[in-house]
Design a protein around this motif. Structure first.
Motif, PDB file in Angstrom:
ATOM      1  N   ILE A   1     -69.300  19.323   6.299  1.00 27.90           N
ATOM      2  CA  ILE A   1     -68.385  18.620   5.405  1.00 27.90           C
ATOM      3  C   ILE A   1     -68.365  19.295   4.043  1.00 27.90           C
ATOM      4  CG2 ILE A   1     -67.826  16.392   4.353  1.00 27.90           C
ATOM      5  CD1 ILE A   1     -69.369  15.041   6.558  1.00 27.90           C
TER       6      ILE A   1
ATOM      7  N   GLN B   1     -66.247  22.522   4.232  1.00 26.80           N
ATOM      8  CA  GLN B   1     -64.833  22.406   4.579  1.00 26.80           C
ATOM      9  C   GLN B   1     -64.042  21.490   3.657  1.00 26.80           C
ATOM     10  OE1 GLN B   1     -64.721  21.194   8.683  1.00 26.80           O
ATOM     11  NE2 GLN B   1     -65.879  22.977   9.399  1.00 26.80           N
ATOM     12  N   ASN B   2     -64.676  20.475   3.118  1.00 24.23           N
ATOM     13  CA  ASN B   2     -63.982  19.468   2.315  1.00 24.23           C
ATOM     14  C   ASN B   2     -64.147  19.804   0.835  1.00 24.23           C
ATOM     15  OD1 ASN B   2     -63.193  17.134   0.892  1.00 24.23           O
ATOM     16  ND2 ASN B   2     -63.727  15.815   2.605  1.00 24.23           N
TER      17      ASN B   2
ATOM     18  N   TYR C   1     -65.108  16.770  -1.484  1.00 25.47           N
ATOM     19  CA  TYR C   1     -66.518  16.417  -1.381  1.00 25.47           C
ATOM     20  C   TYR C   1     -67.392  17.470  -2.047  1.00 25.47           C
ATOM     21  CZ  TYR C   1     -71.065  15.602   0.833  1.00 25.47           C
ATOM     22  OH  TYR C   1     -72.409  15.395   1.073  1.00 25.47           O
TER      23      TYR C   1
ATOM     24  N   VAL D   1     -64.218  11.358   1.506  1.00 23.91           N
ATOM     25  CA  VAL D   1     -64.804  11.640   2.817  1.00 23.91           C
ATOM     26  C   VAL D   1     -64.294  10.611   3.813  1.00 23.91           C
ATOM     27  CG1 VAL D   1     -66.944  11.794   4.148  1.00 23.91           C
ATOM     28  CG2 VAL D   1     -66.883  12.643   1.804  1.00 23.91           C
TER      29      VAL D   1
ATOM     30  N   SER E   1     -55.886  18.585   6.044  1.00 27.26           N
ATOM     31  CA  SER E   1     -56.994  17.676   6.284  1.00 27.26           C
ATOM     32  C   SER E   1     -58.322  18.262   5.871  1.00 27.26           C
ATOM     33  CB  SER E   1     -57.043  17.303   7.768  1.00 27.26           C
ATOM     34  OG  SER E   1     -57.293  18.463   8.560  1.00 27.26           O
ATOM     35  N   ARG E   2     -58.348  19.565   5.641  1.00 30.71           N
ATOM     36  CA  ARG E   2     -59.598  20.178   5.217  1.00 30.71           C
ATOM     37  C   ARG E   2     -59.897  19.902   3.768  1.00 30.71           C
ATOM     38  NH1 ARG E   2     -59.893  26.311   6.399  1.00 30.71           N
ATOM     39  NH2 ARG E   2     -61.977  25.878   5.602  1.00 30.71           N
ATOM     40  N   TYR E   3     -58.892  19.519   2.997  1.00 29.41           N
ATOM     41  CA  TYR E   3     -59.096  19.295   1.570  1.00 29.41           C
ATOM     42  C   TYR E   3     -58.595  17.908   1.175  1.00 29.41           C
ATOM     43  CZ  TYR E   3     -59.258  24.321   2.078  1.00 29.41           C
ATOM     44  OH  TYR E   3     -59.546  25.571   2.495  1.00 29.41           O
TER      45      TYR E   3
END
Length: 486
Positions: free
Chosen positions: A253, A256-257, A260, A379, A459-461
């Motif tokens: 997470i 990729q995010n 977060y 998240v 969706s990754r960000y």
């Protein structure tokens, strides 16, 4: 929920009624005993320095260890709760907390306090607090949000009462006898744990994606039956170890995010300066001629204002106007925390310090109320527990090293004002970093939307609130949730 067996009688559901409210009362007391306790350590700072001839840096290590373990022990507590249940974890935490403080009263050096009051009491407080919050998820469904909000008032009560009690006992019987009494007080966590009897639960079916044989293997191990082949056993251990890391410390997470990633780095950096006023405010006031009783009152003022401001801040942040914008409200609260420190730099008179405590308490209420709401925004909820595990581990590291490094700076310069310079630097820089970074991320996301990038890439960000599931309240809570309070 646990292996403690059935505790309720009959077929009536205990959620949201009857004994659930006794459990809530126990949770309030637990938070006052555990999270509120570290705030009183500053009252003993000067006496411990004189007793052990220790520097500011050496003395500040033991409250730093206590707070760091309290925040960072979440994954260990989660495993304990999953294996033995919430009641066991709370009572074990109470025993450890009491044992740590009783042992601290016999310490002959400051380094021994690191083990007793720092590690043992901190770990015990972590077990009691986090398991106590987790059990609320089982006893409350319809009123779960209200229950958690009411339980958090225990933190403010602890902030208010612990410093006053500490100063009174310190004046009457010295720090050693005071620590001995504190050990007895913290044993009341065991009483709170005894109230939190487990709820009857039906046998669980294998979860989607779980191997059918995993529960059978678990049953074999619990009955003392070994796996049939050593190689298979070693492979299972490696797989289990990887699954535990993936479940409680989700680095995927973080990589990729982007939302977060930014938030975790910002809060981790912020924690380098966030705890400094709690540790050094009382010594700073005493150093500048404020009477010891009045100096201890400063921490109580912060806690008393928190009792009223924190719930109001939570209600305000839940308004639809702030939907998707809570990160900016959080950054503003952190910025105000940093700017308020300059009041102490201007003057150390008692009236000025009272004004500082009022402003600091208001901004702290915003930080405490928004920390985990923002994390839920960035998240996905099905990975929230994993994201929170890494989040608490990283922030506990900076909570550990911040006060001792600042104490070293005070030892070198002999000027307590550097505590507030340092705190302001970390808080202000963290606020600007998070606010500006999320602003840039939001613009970048809008540009992608305008250029019709597939949603799978967006969706990754994520930084948007997922639509709430109307059936979410009916779902059982996770086995354990890492929750800290700031």
């Amino acid at each position: 929920m646990s292996r403690g067996g059935a505790a309720g009688r009959g077929t009536a559901k205990p959620q949201d009624q009857g004994w659930a409210w006794m459990v809530l009362l126990a949770a309030v007391v637990l938070q006052a005993l555990t999270l509120g306790f570290p705030c009183c350590i500053g009252v003993f700072f000067t006496d411990l320095q004189h007793e052990f001839h220790a520097s500011n840096s050496e003395t500040s290590w033991f409250p730093s260890i206590m707070v760091a373990v309290l925040h960072g022990g979440g994954p260990l507590c989660s495993i304990l709760v999953k294996r033995f249940g919430c009641r066991f974890a709370v009572m074990l935490g109470g025993l450890l907390s009491g044992l740590g403080m009783v042992s601290s009263s016999f310490c002959k050096s400051i380094s021994q306090l690191y083990l007793t009051a720092g590690l043992i009491t901190g770990l015990g407080s972590c077990f009691s607090f986090q398991a106590g919050v987790t059990v609320l998820g089982y006893y409350f469904v319809r009123w779960r949000t209200l229950a958690n909000a009411m339980a958090s008032t225990g933190v403010s009560l602890g902030f208010t009462l612990w410093p006053l009690l500490s100063q009174y006992l310190l004046d009457e019987m010295g720090w050693r006898n005071t620590f001995l009494i504190f050990g007895g007080i913290l044993l009341n966590c065991c009483v709170c744990g005894a109230i939190m009897r487990p709820i009857r639960s039906l046998p669980q079916l294998p979860k989607p994606g779980e191997e059918p044989g995993s529960r059978a293997e678990e049953a074999q191990l619990s009955n003392g039956v070994s796996p049939p082949h050593p190689t298979l056993q070693q492979h299972a251990r490696r797989t289990t170890c990887f699954q535990v890391l993936q479940k409680y410390l989700a680095f995927d997470i973080f990589c990729q995010n982007k939302g977060y990633q930014i938030y975790t780095i910002g809060v981790t950096w912020m924690m380098m300066g966030f705890a400094l006023p709690h540790v050094y405010l009382v010594p700073y006031a005493i150093h500048n001629g404020v009477e010891e009783r009045r100096a201890a009152l400063l921490i109580s003022v912060i806690g008393f204002i928190n009792i009223f401001i924190r719930p109001l801040t939570g209600l305000l942040s839940g308004h639809r106007v702030f939907t998707g914008r809570r990160i900016y409200l959080f950054s503003l609260a952190v910025l105000l925390c940093g700017l308020s420190n300059f009041i102490c730099i201007i003057s150390a008179e008692f009236r000025v310090l009272i004004l500082y405590c009022v402003i600091l308490s208001i901004s702290m209420s915003g930080v405490g109320a928004l920390t985990f709401q923002v994390l839920m925004d960035v998240v996905e909820m099905d990975r929230f527990s994993s994201a929170l595990g890494l989040f608490t581990i990283l922030e506990s590291i900076t909570l550990l090293i911040g006060p001792p490094l600042t104490g070293l700076l005070v030892d070198i310069t002999s000027d307590f004002r550097y505590v507030f310079y340092t705190s302001s630097f970390f808080l202000i820089s963290a606020a600007l970093f998070m606010g500006l970074s999320f602003c840039a991320l939001e613009k970048k996301t809008k540009l992608r939307e305008a250029s019709k990038v597939p949603l799978s890439n967006l969706s990754r960000y994520p930084y948007s609130e997922a639509p709430s599931d109307p059936q979410a309240e009916s779902q059982p809570p996770p086995a354990a949730v890492y929750i800290t309070s700031i």
